[in-house]
Design an enzyme around this catalytic site. Sequence first.
Site: not given
Length: 269
Positions: A2-3, A92, A111, A150
Amino acid sequence: MPELPEVETIRRILADRIIGKQVKGVQLCLRKALRNTSPEELARGLTGAVFTGVKRRGKFLILELKAAKLVFHLRMTGQLLVVKAGSPPPKHLTLKLALSGDEELWLVDQRKFATIDWLPRGGDYPRGLGVEPLSREFTGQRLAEICQGRRTPIKALLLNQQHIAGLGNIYADESLFRAKVRPDRMAGSLSAKEVRRLHRAIRAVLRESLIAGGTSVRNYVNAEGKQGAYQNELKVYGRGGEPCVVCQTPLERIKIGGRSSCFCPRCQS
DNA sequence: ACCACATCCTGTTAGC
DNA sequence: TGCTAACAGGATGTGG
């Protein structure tokens, strides 16, 4: 996984479904998910409290109560679900909150990487996150400053939450393809034009995914258990070896910062 | 200061 | 066919 678009989709649903609801019961099934307090403290603080707001910062979800905050990070496989009271508990299950109105809020995580933070007196948390990519503060100029000097690969920089908050592997790859920039380019080497393209690409990709309800490429579903649709729009993510949608050149797959990165060696330079 | 890499987890998939 | 090993990856911690 999930972003930003996925977490924002969940946020909108939760705002609709839990604001004004009272917590009737707290059941923590995976102790280690709760990082900064004890299960007893969490239960004591949450029970009887009413949700007053739901916010998002980067990939963090912030459930606001009168004085306190309950903060979730779903990491890769976490799911937040609003379900009818008494629904059969899934495998879970990490946290179950019984809510007024015969509903439950579940945190489910295959997870077991998802985290819960309890802030009884609120405060500003999470800290140390970079700019919100869909906010007004995220300008082309701002991205130029982030890239300036950078030597790290641009892909690694996009994934670093201290610079920009909310991008993960999917949207970093998709944004770079859209901007026609190779993921392994040194960030500081991007031209002004490339930075501008990347800035616009990031915003466009995130907005389009948000409209599609996010990307369901692994196990992402929103707070009502529904899948997103942006997986049908992906141009490079997870497509290593397949032909580029623009020029048919086989997409390459390389590792950057331990993450697999897919790109078109012809379209992206 | 900056970068690379291991760690945590489990379900899925690739390879032998 | 059945087993094992690699892979997926967000954030954090360590070592270079």
